[in-house]
Design an enzyme around this catalytic site. Structure first.
Site, PDB file in Angstrom:
ATOM      1  N   TYR B  30       0.862  -1.185   0.000  1.00 28.44           N
ATOM      2  CA  TYR B  30       0.000   0.000   0.000  1.00 28.44           C
ATOM      3  C   TYR B  30       0.891   1.225   0.000  1.00 28.44           C
ATOM      4  O   TYR B  30       1.656   1.424   0.940  1.00 28.44           O
ATOM      5  CB  TYR B  30      -0.854  -0.042   1.267  1.00 28.44           C
ATOM      6  CG  TYR B  30      -1.875   1.070   1.425  1.00 28.44           C
ATOM      7  CD1 TYR B  30      -2.641   1.505   0.351  1.00 28.44           C
ATOM      8  CD2 TYR B  30      -2.082   1.651   2.669  1.00 28.44           C
ATOM      9  CE1 TYR B  30      -3.590   2.498   0.519  1.00 28.44           C
ATOM     10  CE2 TYR B  30      -3.036   2.645   2.844  1.00 28.44           C
ATOM     11  CZ  TYR B  30      -3.789   3.069   1.766  1.00 28.44           C
ATOM     12  OH  TYR B  30      -4.722   4.041   1.937  1.00 28.44           O
ATOM     13  N   HIS B 185     -10.855  -2.322   8.694  1.00 33.18           N
ATOM     14  CA  HIS B 185     -10.829  -1.086   9.483  1.00 33.18           C
ATOM     15  C   HIS B 185     -11.606  -1.226  10.777  1.00 33.18           C
ATOM     16  O   HIS B 185     -11.363  -0.502  11.734  1.00 33.18           O
ATOM     17  CB  HIS B 185     -11.394   0.061   8.657  1.00 33.18           C
ATOM     18  CG  HIS B 185     -10.784   0.140   7.295  1.00 33.18           C
ATOM     19  ND1 HIS B 185     -11.206  -0.666   6.260  1.00 33.18           N
ATOM     20  CD2 HIS B 185      -9.758   0.865   6.826  1.00 33.18           C
ATOM     21  CE1 HIS B 185     -10.467  -0.417   5.189  1.00 33.18           C
ATOM     22  NE2 HIS B 185      -9.578   0.499   5.506  1.00 33.18           N
ATOM     23  N   ASP B 553      -8.034  14.374   9.325  1.00 32.87           N
ATOM     24  CA  ASP B 553      -7.614  13.097   9.907  1.00 32.87           C
ATOM     25  C   ASP B 553      -8.807  12.327  10.476  1.00 32.87           C
ATOM     26  O   ASP B 553      -9.603  12.854  11.237  1.00 32.87           O
ATOM     27  CB  ASP B 553      -6.604  13.416  11.021  1.00 32.87           C
ATOM     28  CG  ASP B 553      -6.121  12.178  11.760  1.00 32.87           C
ATOM     29  OD1 ASP B 553      -6.271  11.070  11.218  1.00 32.87           O
ATOM     30  OD2 ASP B 553      -5.597  12.338  12.867  1.00 32.87           O
TER      31      ASP B 553
HETATM   32  C1  B12 Z   1      -5.757   2.142  13.739  1.00 38.60           C
HETATM   33  C2  B12 Z   1      -5.153   2.877  12.598  1.00 38.60           C
HETATM   34  C3  B12 Z   1      -5.995   3.227  11.544  1.00 38.60           C
HETATM   35  C4  B12 Z   1      -7.485   2.933  11.563  1.00 38.60           C
HETATM   36  C5  B12 Z   1      -8.197   4.052  12.351  1.00 38.60           C
HETATM   37  C6  B12 Z   1      -9.418   3.603  13.099  1.00 38.60           C
HETATM   38  C7  B12 Z   1      -9.961   4.709  13.947  1.00 38.60           C
HETATM   39  N1  B12 Z   1     -11.265   4.934  13.867  1.00 38.60           N
HETATM   40  O1  B12 Z   1      -9.241   5.350  14.678  1.00 38.60           O
HETATM   41  C8  B12 Z   1      -7.780   2.913  10.062  1.00 38.60           C
HETATM   42  C9  B12 Z   1      -7.544   1.525   9.541  1.00 38.60           C
HETATM   43  C10 B12 Z   1      -9.163   3.373   9.652  1.00 38.60           C
HETATM   44  C11 B12 Z   1      -6.662   3.808   9.539  1.00 38.60           C
HETATM   45  C12 B12 Z   1      -6.728   4.468   8.353  1.00 38.60           C
HETATM   46  C13 B12 Z   1      -5.710   5.248   7.826  1.00 38.60           C
HETATM   47  N2  B12 Z   1      -4.482   5.375   8.347  1.00 38.60           N
HETATM   48 CO1  B12 Z   1      -3.962   4.679  10.055  1.00 38.60          CO
HETATM   49  N3  B12 Z   1      -3.253   3.890  11.591  1.00 38.60           N
HETATM   50  C14 B12 Z   1      -3.787   3.213  12.575  1.00 38.60           C
HETATM   51  C15 B12 Z   1      -2.704   2.746  13.561  1.00 38.60           C
HETATM   52  C16 B12 Z   1      -2.366   1.320  13.219  1.00 38.60           C
HETATM   53  C17 B12 Z   1      -3.055   2.816  15.037  1.00 38.60           C
HETATM   54  C18 B12 Z   1      -3.635   4.120  15.524  1.00 38.60           C
HETATM   55  C19 B12 Z   1      -4.488   3.878  16.759  1.00 38.60           C
HETATM   56  O2  B12 Z   1      -5.695   3.906  16.694  1.00 38.60           O
HETATM   57  N4  B12 Z   1      -3.873   3.555  17.902  1.00 38.60           N
HETATM   58  C20 B12 Z   1      -4.595   3.317  19.146  1.00 38.60           C
HETATM   59  C21 B12 Z   1      -4.868   4.650  19.831  1.00 38.60           C
HETATM   60  C22 B12 Z   1      -5.585   4.451  21.132  1.00 38.60           C
HETATM   61  O3  B12 Z   1      -3.613   5.202  20.051  1.00 38.60           O
HETATM   62  P1  B12 Z   1      -3.200   6.689  19.613  1.00 38.60           P
HETATM   63  O4  B12 Z   1      -4.108   7.262  18.619  1.00 38.60           O
HETATM   64  O5  B12 Z   1      -1.764   6.691  19.338  1.00 38.60           O
HETATM   65  O6  B12 Z   1      -3.482   7.478  20.966  1.00 38.60           O
HETATM   66  C23 B12 Z   1      -2.726   7.313  22.133  1.00 38.60           C
HETATM   67  C24 B12 Z   1      -1.598   8.337  22.261  1.00 38.60           C
HETATM   68  O7  B12 Z   1      -1.037   8.717  21.029  1.00 38.60           O
HETATM   69  C25 B12 Z   1      -2.242   9.472  22.976  1.00 38.60           C
HETATM   70  N5  B12 Z   1      -3.099  10.420  22.259  1.00 38.60           N
HETATM   71  C26 B12 Z   1      -3.551  10.423  20.991  1.00 38.60           C
HETATM   72  N6  B12 Z   1      -4.347  11.467  20.782  1.00 38.60           N
HETATM   73  C27 B12 Z   1      -4.449  12.151  21.919  1.00 38.60           C
HETATM   74  C28 B12 Z   1      -5.125  13.297  22.252  1.00 38.60           C
HETATM   75  C29 B12 Z   1      -5.042  13.784  23.543  1.00 38.60           C
HETATM   76  C30 B12 Z   1      -5.832  14.967  23.924  1.00 38.60           C
HETATM   77  C31 B12 Z   1      -4.240  13.134  24.488  1.00 38.60           C
HETATM   78  C32 B12 Z   1      -4.153  13.654  25.857  1.00 38.60           C
HETATM   79  C33 B12 Z   1      -3.534  11.987  24.162  1.00 38.60           C
HETATM   80  C34 B12 Z   1      -3.642  11.499  22.877  1.00 38.60           C
HETATM   81  O8  B12 Z   1      -3.059   8.790  23.881  1.00 38.60           O
HETATM   82  C35 B12 Z   1      -3.643   7.640  23.271  1.00 38.60           C
HETATM   83  C36 B12 Z   1      -3.785   6.570  24.317  1.00 38.60           C
HETATM   84  O9  B12 Z   1      -2.631   5.830  24.497  1.00 38.60           O
HETATM   85  C37 B12 Z   1      -1.531   3.720  13.219  1.00 38.60           C
HETATM   86  C38 B12 Z   1      -0.150   3.175  13.452  1.00 38.60           C
HETATM   87  C39 B12 Z   1       0.124   2.926  14.899  1.00 38.60           C
HETATM   88  N7  B12 Z   1       0.372   1.685  15.252  1.00 38.60           N
HETATM   89  O10 B12 Z   1       0.074   3.848  15.676  1.00 38.60           O
HETATM   90  C40 B12 Z   1      -1.803   4.017  11.729  1.00 38.60           C
HETATM   91  C41 B12 Z   1      -1.402   5.390  11.138  1.00 38.60           C
HETATM   92  C42 B12 Z   1      -1.713   6.459  12.123  1.00 38.60           C
HETATM   93  N8  B12 Z   1      -2.262   5.494   9.955  1.00 38.60           N
HETATM   94  C43 B12 Z   1      -1.702   6.087   8.994  1.00 38.60           C
HETATM   95  C44 B12 Z   1      -2.327   6.355   7.742  1.00 38.60           C
HETATM   96  C45 B12 Z   1      -1.451   6.968   6.672  1.00 38.60           C
HETATM   97  C46 B12 Z   1      -3.681   6.072   7.506  1.00 38.60           C
HETATM   98  C47 B12 Z   1      -4.462   6.501   6.264  1.00 38.60           C
HETATM   99  C48 B12 Z   1      -4.395   7.994   6.101  1.00 38.60           C
HETATM  100  C49 B12 Z   1      -3.972   5.778   5.007  1.00 38.60           C
HETATM  101  C50 B12 Z   1      -4.498   6.344   3.732  1.00 38.60           C
HETATM  102  N9  B12 Z   1      -3.644   6.948   2.933  1.00 38.60           N
HETATM  103  O11 B12 Z   1      -5.635   6.225   3.443  1.00 38.60           O
HETATM  104  C51 B12 Z   1      -5.883   5.963   6.543  1.00 38.60           C
HETATM  105  C52 B12 Z   1      -6.948   7.028   6.488  1.00 38.60           C
HETATM  106  C53 B12 Z   1      -7.525   7.469   7.781  1.00 38.60           C
HETATM  107  C54 B12 Z   1      -8.115   8.855   7.809  1.00 38.60           C
HETATM  108  N10 B12 Z   1      -9.341   9.058   7.382  1.00 38.60           N
HETATM  109  O12 B12 Z   1      -7.484   9.756   8.257  1.00 38.60           O
HETATM  110  C55 B12 Z   1      -0.270   6.462   9.298  1.00 38.60           C
HETATM  111  C56 B12 Z   1      -0.063   7.953   9.547  1.00 38.60           C
HETATM  112  C57 B12 Z   1       1.276   8.403   8.956  1.00 38.60           C
HETATM  113  C58 B12 Z   1       1.789   9.720   9.407  1.00 38.60           C
HETATM  114  N11 B12 Z   1       1.264  10.384  10.400  1.00 38.60           N
HETATM  115  O13 B12 Z   1       2.739  10.145   8.812  1.00 38.60           O
HETATM  116  C59 B12 Z   1       0.032   5.540  10.511  1.00 38.60           C
HETATM  117  C60 B12 Z   1       1.066   6.072  11.467  1.00 38.60           C
HETATM  118  C61 B12 Z   1       0.488   4.180   9.914  1.00 38.60           C
HETATM  119  C62 B12 Z   1       1.729   4.281   9.052  1.00 38.60           C
HETATM  120  N12 B12 Z   1       2.893   4.057   9.596  1.00 38.60           N
HETATM  121  O14 B12 Z   1       1.633   4.554   7.892  1.00 38.60           O
HETATM  122  N13 B12 Z   1      -5.631   3.838  10.375  1.00 38.60           N
END
Ligand code: B12
Ligand code: GDP
Ligand code: MG
Lengths: 318, 679
Positions: B30, B185, B553
């Site tokens: 991808y 997803h 996003d």
């Molecule tokens: C799950 C996921 C998805 C899911 C999202 C489901 C959903 N409804 O959230 C799906 C499959 C839909 C998806 C899609 C896409 N994804 Co995605 N996804 C991920 C993934 C694997 C995990 C993110 C996640 O949900 N983690 C679990 C949550 C709980 O953790 P978190 O968000 O990190 O939050 C924690 C902390 O960061 C923090 N935090 C986060 N936000 C906040 C806010 C506050 C206020 C506070 C205090 C703390 C905090 O606290 C949280 C608790 O621990 C990441 C990679 C990864 N392993 O991180 C890629 C990732 C984020 N995705 C990515 C991409 C590119 C996409 C797409 C844009 C791809 C595309 N071209 O179409 C698509 C489109 C999505 C869109 N519309 O924007 C990239 C982003 C790249 C970048 N930033 O440069 C990543 C990093 C993967 C990669 N390496 O390519 N994705």
């Protein structure tokens, strides 16, 4: 940070968002010394000849019936109907009984108009898990009816908490959706007696016509003594169907009622405040020692001074 | 027949009865970023490395239907995929790539009809027969509302667009999958195996119900249309259960297509699916461990012949750090090649046929899934289940449970909540720190490109094409041909989507966070609630936090979990879902007189968006009243930049302990209150 009350009030009168927001916080603040600040704000407004003339509209109904979606359309329409009109929306959501926190999600449905000062949206926690009004909704209305032509209050309606909205609003609309199992419950719970008008929303759904007739029929049963059956508006907040009639009804109220009635409602909400703060003990004191809220307010000149005085009285109790 | 020639149970036989072996699945990566030109180079080099299909990632403005020069697009251009503004860009993207020989998968949804029209436009202008085109437009809007976030129109209109694409493709581009029902997803948004099965199948069933109801197909055509339904599935770390899930999918689909739709031909009842393995479980901590996770997850969808994927794409070891670099993709690609070409996997019939254990597990999954499917169909199908928020709430609940289990240690994640001590990873040691960085010139090129297209096209033809599109949208006739004419007339992505926005309106689905619980208890939670209670006394109100998702996003998991946690410890929380502008988020915070804005950004545009947040705060004179914290995928180098702008705290995926995060935010509010008292 250190804006004076006069400065804040001055800016709030021109509906500056931050200033209105901070004044609302003062009216939500239940710490005893805030009564003084509120009195100051009200005095500043009175001094400027600003009276509480805004109409209060209550919009209640089960979660998911479409209240927020309706309000988002109605507000935009009412603003464009008259470009001097201003509206504040106060959306009350239930709080968690465990943590005390609330998720305030009604904004999700609102249309954002970032440059429009005539529309103000504020969420409030009910501090009860059943919904209904929050402990300071009345207080906030005392402010907002002085700043806006119309204050619309969205509350989740479950059971008796609905009596509050009846006391606060100049007109109450109950929003129902077609044929929900919940709806039947709703009518049974006696809620049907609260509203001045009904809104059967989601009339884009096929089952809505049947529900309309069902509702009509139960109206006669539930409110046999009404001279005239309350109106039922059939709307769809999605397609916009039926909104014209509802808006005409709203505009007629906003333009004619004018919220001069808040003073009359003070005794009720004073009683509720006493209940919130001191529970049954406080209510007893108010009734037995002072002859009830109305007397107490009359004897103590004004709501704020009465609050301060009552707090002193109760605290002095052994 | 001689004894040694008798067919043996461990052999695959070809149509002549000769022992043979299977062809490997389609191996994909991808990818896409920056610009059509840069992505084109990337695709050509991947094809040269032996990749056998293309899988295109589009940037968020293209996915959400905005031109690159739209204000809302600016921070996101080319960040997570390729920007495509018009047919001119599409030609560049496929330059020197023979589309008639490609199997092209496009991850595109809200604007799927438009991208298909552009692909058709490329073929027409090159003189390629449409019947030769092969590939997939993802085009599953139900999962967009639930998990992925690039929806545009209300559900009813979205489904009409999908149905019209099936109606167009069936005979015009018979090898095209007009949509791909996605459960991938859903798992990334927390779905359990049962939810994945049930939601995806209910989605497919509802779509077929609609296609049937529209009455555009004869029975024969409808049966073929059923055969065109394909799926895009996830494979998680519990790989035995995942393998069983795939078998359950296949059996259930066969049963539903037969029972509900009366499909006679077994071929059209086959469950065809592609896979991307789970990325949610890939960690920022000890990222090298992710390589093993990816390997194990791939086994779940390849080991069993009867339930083997037709196409597989893998994430990379640095998934939680940034987009993959070319080397990271190559490493994942090589693993697929080793599995397919070095091992003997493809030489055997199904390995699990007859296993009592597998049979029993599959039956359990099927039973649970059927129950849930019945519930959704009982509500009237997926549209009501989306509109009422039923499905979304179920996912947020599962996600909250998953995170809580990781927090309590009930769910072990090696390197994250267990065995966290380790040697530094050499993979992170290179000059770039193992992180992909974008070429900043992409945005400028994209804007120049859309301006050039608008300047050079025939304006009357373009305007007429847009009018014809709107007319079709209004009168209910198919929008597919008008969209192709738009493509040929050099209408832009934003114009195409804008025309339909005008007719259909836009949609915001339920957030699903209402009423969610978090099963985290204990002394620290109690202590925190007490501190918040004290803060409420000092502030005169319960501390309020606006949890915001600025920009395009769609990653909602983090924001949802933070919103639920904040309420759990006693904040009043304002959360209005994804895709809000920084203006809207600041307006919320100002009107609510909030104490904190918590912005969650995973799309890589955190610097631009944070800057806009601070500009807006200043415009409202609220900079010193409201603290800003940011979470998401924030590369280490950007943390200081955010702090420099005024962001008080930055959280990344390694900050998985929710109570730590909440304490840190409470610290902030307390510090401000004390500061105010002191001054
Ligand atoms: C799950 C996921 C998805 C899911 C999202 C489901 C959903 N409804 O959230 C799906 C499959 C839909 C998806 C899609 C896409 N994804 Co995605 N996804 C991920 C993934 C694997 C995990 C993110 C996640 O949900 N983690 C679990 C949550 C709980 O953790 P978190 O968000 O990190 O939050 C924690 C902390 O960061 C923090 N935090 C986060 N936000 C906040 C806010 C506050 C206020 C506070 C205090 C703390 C905090 O606290 C949280 C608790 O621990 C990441 C990679 C990864 N392993 O991180 C890629 C990732 C984020 N995705 C990515 C991409 C590119 C996409 C797409 C844009 C791809 C595309 N071209 O179409 C698509 C489109 C999505 C869109 N519309 O924007 C990239 C982003 C790249 C970048 N930033 O440069 C990543 C990093 C993967 C990669 N390496 O390519 N994705
Ligand atoms: N079909 C239909 N759905 C509606 C209508 N009004 C609201 N909804 C949907 O009902 C759900 C709940 O709406 P919301 O306004 O949040 O309800 P509230 O809880 O009463 O404020 C949302 O999914 C809305 O899109 C309507 O008139 N018709
Ligand atoms: Mg609401």
């Amino acid at each position: 940070m250190s804006d004076t009350t006069d400065e804040l009030v001055e800016r709030a009168r021109s509906l500056d968002k931050g200033s209105v927001a901070r004044l609302i916080s003062r009216f939500e603040d239940r710490r005893p010394h805030m009564a003084e600040h509120r009195a100051e704000v009200l005095a500043a407004l009175d001094g400027a000849g600003v009276a509480p003339t805004g109409t209060i509209i209550g919009v209640t109904g089960t979660p998911g019936s479409g209240k927020s979606t309706l309000l988002s359309r109605l507000t935009v329409d009412l603003l464009s109907d008259d470009d001097s009109r201003s509206i504040a929306v106060l959306a009350v959501d239930p709080s968690s009984q465990v943590s005390g926190g609330a998720l305030l999600g009604d904004r999700t449905r609102m249309r954002y108009l970032p440059d429009e000062r005539r529309l103000f949206f504020r969420s409030q926690a009910s501090e009860s898990d059943l919904g209904g009004l929050g402990p300071s909704t009345f207080q906030v209305c005392r402010l907002l009816t002085r700043l806006f032509d119309c204050v619309m209050i969205e509350t989740v309606g479950i059971g008796q908490s609905e009596a509050d909205i009846r006391h606060l609003a100049d007109r109450v609309y109950l929003v129902l959706q077609p044929l929900g199992g919940d709806e039947v419950q709703f009518l049974k719970a006696g809620i049907i007696e609260v509203p001045d008008a009904f809104i059967l929303n989601k009339c884009d759904e096929p089952s809505s016509s049947a529900s309309y007739h069902q509702l009509r029929a139960s109206m006669w049963l539930a409110r046999p003594f009404d001279e005239e059956a309350p109106p039922i508006f059939r709307t769809s907040a999605l397609t916009g169907e039926g909104l014209d009639e509802l808006e005409a009804d709203l505009i007629a109220r906003i333009d004619t009622i004018g919220g001069a009635g808040l003073r009359e409602r003070e005794p009720y909400f004073f009683g509720r405040w006493v209940d919130d703060e001191w529970g049954r003990h406080g209510v007893g004191v108010l009734r037995e020692r002072f002859g009830g809220a109305e007397r107490f307010l009359a004897d103590h000149g004004g709501y704020e001074t009465a609050q301060a005085a009552f707090a002193d009285e109760v605290l002095r109790q052994p | 027949m001689a004894e040694q020639d008798a067919p043996q149970a461990h052999q695959i036989l070809d149509s002549d009865g000769e022992p043979s072996s299977d062809r490997p699945w389609i191996i994909r990566t991808y990818s896409g970023h920056s610009s059509p030109k840069a992505s084109n180079e990337l695709y050509r080099s991947n094809l040269a490395k032996g990749q056998t299909g293309l899988s295109i990632a589009f940037d968020l403005p293209t996915q959400c239907g905005y031109d690159s020069d739209d204000a809302i697009a600016r921070p996101e251009i080319g960040k997570v995929g390729v920007p495509i503004n018009s047919l001119d860009d599409m030609h560049l993207l496929f330059d020197e790539i023979p589309v008639e020989q490609m199997n092209t998968s496009m991850t595109i949804n809200g604007t799927a009809m438009w991208l298909l029209a552009l692909y058709v436009g490329v073929a027409r202008e090159r003189g390629v027969e449409l019947s030769e085109l092969q590939g997939t437009t993802q085009n599953d809007l139900i999962k967009e509302y639930l998990a992925r976030g690039t929806y545009i129109y209300p559900p009813e209109h979205s489904l009409r667009l999908i149905a019209e694409m099936y109606e167009f493709c069936l005979d015009e581009i018979p090898k095209w999958n007009a949509s791909n029902i996605c459960s991938y997803h859903l798992q990334e948004a927390g779905a359990t195996p049962t939810q994945e099965l049930a939601f995806a199948l209910a989605n497919a069933i509802s779509l077929l119900d609609l296609i049937k109801e529209r009455g555009e197909f004869t029975d024969e055509q409808f049966e073929r249309a059923v055969g065109r339904i394909s799926f895009f599935v996830n494979a998680g770390i519990r790989f035995v259960e995942e393998m069983c899930k795939m078998r359950a999918f296949g059996e259930l689909w066969d049963e539903y297509t037969r029972e509900r739709f009366g499909v006679e031909n077994e071929k059209y009842r086959r469950f065809r699916y592609g896979v991307q393995v789970n990325s949610l479980g890939l960690t920022e901590a000890q990222p090298e461990n992710n390589a093993w996770r990816i390997l194990i997850e791939t086994l779940g969808v390849t080991l069993s012949r009867d339930a083997r994927a037709r196409a597989v794409q893998l994430p990379a070891w640095n998934e939680a750090l940034s987009l993959p670099r070319p080397w990271d993709q190559q490493w994942s690609l090589r693993f697929q090649q080793i599995l397919a070409f070095e091992t003997d996997l493809l030489e055997y019939p199904d390995l699990f046929e007859g296993s009592v254990v597998v049979r029993s597990k599959v039956d359990e999954l099927k039973r649970d899934a059927r129950e849930e499917i019945d519930r959704i169909l009982g509500m009237g199908g997926v549209i009501p289940a989306i509109e009422s928020g039923y499905m979304k709430s179920a996912l947020v609940r599962s996600m909250s449970e998953r995170i809580a289990a990781i927090n309590t240690g009930d769910q072990i994640v090696v390197g994250l909540n267990r065995w966290t001590e380790g040697l530094p990873s050499p993979l992170l040691g290179g000059e770039d720190g193992g992180i992909f960085t974008l070429d900043e010139s992409a945005a400028r090129d994209a804007i120049a490109s859309v301006e050039r297209t608008r300047a050079e096209r025939d304006p009357e033809r373009a305007a007429a094409a847009v009018e014809a599109l709107k007319a079709a949208a209004r009168d209910g006739s198919s929008m597919m041909e008008p969209s192709i004419e738009c493509a040929l007339a050099r209408v832009t992505t934003g114009e195409w989507a804008g025309a339909l926005r005008e007719v259909f309106g836009e949609y915001r689905p339920a957030t699903g966070v209402d009423g969610q619980q978090l099963s985290l208890a204990g002394d620290r939670v109690d202590a925190l609630r007490e501190r918040i209670g004290r803060l409420a006394d000092q502030l005169g109100h319960r501390p309020r936090i606006v949890v915001g998702k600025p920009g395009l996003d769609g990653h909602s998991n983090g924001a949802e979990v933070i919103a639920v946690s904040a309420r759990h410890v006693g904040f009043d929380v304002i959360y209005s879902g994804i895709r809000l502008s920084p203006d809207e988020i600041v307006l919320s915070a100002v009107e609510e007189d909030a104490d904190v804005i918590g912005a969650s950004v995973l799309s890589g545009s955190h610097l631009e968006l944070a800057e806009q947040l601070f500009e807006q705060l200043a415009a409202h004179g609220a900079s010193d009243r409201i603290d800003v914290v940011v979470g998401g995928i924030i590369p280490p180098g950007d943390v200081e930049k955010l702090r420099g702008m005024g962001v008080q705290r930055v959280f990344t995926p390694s900050d998985y302990e929710l109570i730590d995060i909440m304490e840190s935010i409470v610290d902030l509010v307390e510090a401000r209150v004390e500061g105010a008292v002191a001054s």
